[in-house]
Design an enzyme around this catalytic site. Structure first.
Site, mmCIF file in Angstrom:
data_model
loop_
_atom_site.group_PDB
_atom_site.id
_atom_site.type_symbol
_atom_site.label_atom_id
_atom_site.label_comp_id
_atom_site.label_asym_id
_atom_site.label_seq_id
_atom_site.Cartn_x
_atom_site.Cartn_y
_atom_site.Cartn_z
ATOM 1 N N CYS A 143 0.830 -1.208 0.000
ATOM 2 C CA CYS A 143 0.000 0.000 0.000
ATOM 3 C C CYS A 143 0.865 1.258 0.000
ATOM 4 C CB CYS A 143 -0.929 0.016 1.212
ATOM 5 S SG CYS A 143 -2.319 -1.135 1.109
ATOM 6 N N CYS A 175 -8.254 -2.859 -3.529
ATOM 7 C CA CYS A 175 -7.637 -3.651 -4.586
ATOM 8 C C CYS A 175 -8.267 -5.049 -4.635
ATOM 9 C CB CYS A 175 -6.135 -3.767 -4.339
ATOM 10 S SG CYS A 175 -5.247 -2.208 -4.567
ATOM 11 N N CYS A 214 -7.204 -7.845 -2.167
ATOM 12 C CA CYS A 214 -7.323 -7.493 -0.749
ATOM 13 C C CYS A 214 -8.751 -7.142 -0.334
ATOM 14 C CB CYS A 214 -6.408 -6.317 -0.423
ATOM 15 S SG CYS A 214 -4.691 -6.591 -0.878
ATOM 16 N N CYS A 230 -4.890 1.704 5.155
ATOM 17 C CA CYS A 230 -3.785 1.445 4.236
ATOM 18 C C CYS A 230 -2.720 2.532 4.301
ATOM 19 C CB CYS A 230 -4.307 1.342 2.806
ATOM 20 S SG CYS A 230 -5.142 2.825 2.224
#
Length: 241
Positions: free
Chosen positions: A116, A204, A207, A232
């Site tokens: 991240c 994402c 994730c 993140c």
């Protein structure tokens, strides 16, 4: 020139303000201000801002690992509001090094912070160095452990500097998820089609997963890690002890 005012005093003054009132004040105070766009809350901000000012500045982070639906969503918003969306990408050399040394899925073993940091935080930091203020869709109820004290306006110590303060507006801080979706339905605001497939908080592709009934929306993010810390680094100030 950055306007002179007491940020904490303004935050207290805003406590009962609507998101539209907060947004109007933010746009009055700053010309060089940008909306951070990724999810449903952020499109609500764009909808509100578009009714207050032309040529609003909007940016989004393209990590290279987003869902196909999210890329289509970005284009849907661009077309719907007829606006430019600045797309920020990670530094190619840093990303290549990470993938070369640790592979494409190192975050499952080592945590998501490094990935991240390269794909999200570094591009955001570059962007925020060019503006005087930014607007986010953070809500207090998104994460009780890290966002319950989010103010409607605050000084961003994580991305600002003593000689160059950065102001952060969170017009939806006091709204709930239901408030957001009521607004989306009322004004026919575009949204990511993943929301119809059980996704609530969308990041994402590797994730993010759908959540089950009665699960908190952030439980679909980085589900293999500590459940009380779902950040993140984009809102690093939320992680202060």
């Amino acid at each position: 020139m950055t306007p002179e005012y007491d940020v904490k005093e303004l935050a207290r003054e805003m406590e009962e303000w609507s998101p539209k009132e907060v947004m109007r004040k933010a746009l009055e105070l700053y010309d060089n201000i940008a909306i951070s766009f990724s999810g449903a809350e952020d499109v609500v901000l764009i909808e509100i801002a578009s009714k207050l000012k032309k040529n609003i500045q909007v940016f989004t982070l393209d990590t290279g690992r987003l869902h196909p639906e999210t890329y289509r969503f970005i284009e849907k918003v661009r077309d719907h509001y007829n606006l430019q969306i600045e797309t920020l990408s990670p530094n190619a050399e840093e990303l290549e090094r990470l993938v070369r040394e640790k592979g494409l899925f190192s975050f499952y073993k080592n945590g998501h912070s490094e990935c991240c940091g390269i794909r999200k935080v570094a591009p955001l930091r570059r962007k925020l160095a060019t503006v005087d203020a930014w607007i986010t869709g953070q809500r207090k109820d998104q994460s009780p452990s890290t966002r319950n004290k989010v103010a409607l306006v605050e000084e961003d110590a994580a991305f600002g500097a003593p000689d160059r303060p950065l102001i952060k507006f969170n017009p939806l801080a006091n709204w709930t998820s239901q408030d957001v979706w009521n607004y989306i339905r009322m004004f026919d605001v575009p949204y990511n089609e993943l929301h119809t497939k059980g996704f609530i908080s969308i990041g994402c592709e590797p994730c993010t997963r759908p959540v089950l009934p009665n699960q908190h929306e952030r439980e679909g993010r980085w589900w293999w890690e500590e459940s009380t810390i779902k950040e993140c680094g984009l809102h690093a100030g939320n992680l202060k002890s």
